[in-house]
Design a protein around this motif. Structure first.
Motif, PDB file in Angstrom:
ATOM      1  N   ILE A   5     -39.923 -19.073 -32.484  1.00 49.04           N
ATOM      2  CA  ILE A   5     -40.247 -18.428 -33.760  1.00 49.04           C
ATOM      3  C   ILE A   5     -38.970 -17.884 -34.401  1.00 49.04           C
ATOM      4  O   ILE A   5     -38.750 -18.057 -35.608  1.00 49.04           O
ATOM      5  CB  ILE A   5     -41.301 -17.315 -33.555  1.00 49.04           C
ATOM      6  N   SER A   6     -38.119 -17.270 -33.599  1.00 47.62           N
ATOM      7  CA  SER A   6     -36.859 -16.732 -34.135  1.00 47.62           C
ATOM      8  C   SER A   6     -35.978 -17.841 -34.701  1.00 47.62           C
ATOM      9  O   SER A   6     -35.376 -17.682 -35.773  1.00 47.62           O
ATOM     10  CB  SER A   6     -36.097 -15.971 -33.044  1.00 47.62           C
ATOM     11  N   ILE A   7     -35.903 -18.957 -33.990  1.00 44.42           N
ATOM     12  CA  ILE A   7     -35.107 -20.091 -34.478  1.00 44.42           C
ATOM     13  C   ILE A   7     -35.666 -20.580 -35.815  1.00 44.42           C
ATOM     14  O   ILE A   7     -34.920 -20.859 -36.751  1.00 44.42           O
ATOM     15  CB  ILE A   7     -35.068 -21.230 -33.438  1.00 44.42           C
ATOM     16  N   THR A   8     -36.984 -20.670 -35.925  1.00 44.18           N
ATOM     17  CA  THR A   8     -37.605 -21.107 -37.172  1.00 44.18           C
ATOM     18  C   THR A   8     -37.307 -20.120 -38.299  1.00 44.18           C
ATOM     19  O   THR A   8     -36.934 -20.527 -39.405  1.00 44.18           O
ATOM     20  CB  THR A   8     -39.132 -21.258 -37.003  1.00 44.18           C
ATOM     21  N   LEU A   9     -37.463 -18.819 -38.026  1.00 47.86           N
ATOM     22  CA  LEU A   9     -37.245 -17.797 -39.051  1.00 47.86           C
ATOM     23  C   LEU A   9     -35.821 -17.833 -39.594  1.00 47.86           C
ATOM     24  O   LEU A   9     -35.592 -17.615 -40.779  1.00 47.86           O
ATOM     25  CB  LEU A   9     -37.555 -16.401 -38.497  1.00 47.86           C
ATOM     26  N   VAL A  10     -34.854 -18.104 -38.716  1.00 45.80           N
ATOM     27  CA  VAL A  10     -33.458 -18.126 -39.133  1.00 45.80           C
ATOM     28  C   VAL A  10     -33.094 -19.455 -39.791  1.00 45.80           C
ATOM     29  O   VAL A  10     -32.372 -19.478 -40.795  1.00 45.80           O
ATOM     30  CB  VAL A  10     -32.535 -17.850 -37.917  1.00 45.80           C
ATOM     31  N   SER A  11     -33.590 -20.552 -39.266  1.00 44.82           N
ATOM     32  CA  SER A  11     -33.147 -21.884 -39.697  1.00 44.82           C
ATOM     33  C   SER A  11     -33.777 -22.395 -40.982  1.00 44.82           C
ATOM     34  O   SER A  11     -33.099 -23.051 -41.779  1.00 44.82           O
ATOM     35  CB  SER A  11     -33.417 -22.898 -38.587  1.00 44.82           C
ATOM     36  N   VAL A  12     -35.050 -22.152 -41.181  1.00 42.33           N
ATOM     37  CA  VAL A  12     -35.754 -22.762 -42.317  1.00 42.33           C
ATOM     38  C   VAL A  12     -35.159 -22.363 -43.672  1.00 42.33           C
ATOM     39  O   VAL A  12     -34.953 -23.240 -44.525  1.00 42.33           O
ATOM     40  CB  VAL A  12     -37.277 -22.488 -42.240  1.00 42.33           C
ATOM     41  N   PRO A  13     -34.850 -21.086 -43.923  1.00 41.19           N
ATOM     42  CA  PRO A  13     -34.248 -20.774 -45.228  1.00 41.19           C
ATOM     43  C   PRO A  13     -32.938 -21.532 -45.470  1.00 41.19           C
ATOM     44  O   PRO A  13     -32.690 -22.019 -46.576  1.00 41.19           O
ATOM     45  CB  PRO A  13     -34.010 -19.264 -45.163  1.00 41.19           C
ATOM     46  N   PHE A  14     -32.098 -21.656 -44.424  1.00 42.10           N
ATOM     47  CA  PHE A  14     -30.852 -22.415 -44.564  1.00 42.10           C
ATOM     48  C   PHE A  14     -31.135 -23.886 -44.817  1.00 42.10           C
ATOM     49  O   PHE A  14     -30.485 -24.526 -45.651  1.00 42.10           O
ATOM     50  CB  PHE A  14     -29.972 -22.267 -43.314  1.00 42.10           C
TER      51      PHE A  14
END
Length: 128
Positions: free
Chosen positions: A101-110
């Protein structure tokens, strides 16, 4: 003599208002739509595949999880003796849900910003 619109807030109260990981994930899904959902599903499938490969290859996942700092009670509850390879891999996959979930939260906006920059997605419509 306080004005009604300007209440003093205790900084410790703001920590309680911070959304949890699943609420943050729902916000990302709502804001970024199919990209957020697709990215998270993709990372989840890769995670499950990697853990299945590790378990089926004979890696002692109990020792690995304990070395990573997971509590012994959590590890033992997820890794009951005699479970099948897939069930064991799935249990380990679930333990790592906060990481995914943390990886998704950080990566998707970028990712969305990059896709907009190269012209694959249109920029968001400006509100009037």
């Amino acid at each position: 003599s306080r004005s009604p619109g300007k209440e003093i807030t205790d900084p410790s109260d703001e920590d309680e208002k911070k959304p949890n990981k699943s609420q943050q994930l729902k916000k990302v899904f709502k804001e970024y739509g199919a990209v957020g959902v697709s990215f998270h599903i993709g990372i989840s499938l890769m995670s499950l595949g990697i853990f299945y490969l590790a378990v089926s290859s004979g890696v002692d996942m109990t020792a690995v999880l304990l070395k990573l700092g997971f509590s012994e009670a959590l590890v033992q509850s997820k890794m009951a003796a005699g479970t099948s390879t897939f069930v064991l891999a799935y249990a380990i996959h679930k333990v790592f849900a906060p990481v995914r979930i943390s990886i998704t939260l950080v990566s998707v906006p970028f990712l969305v910003r990059y896709l907009r920059k190269i012209g694959i997605f249109k920029p968001p419509a400006s509100s009037p």
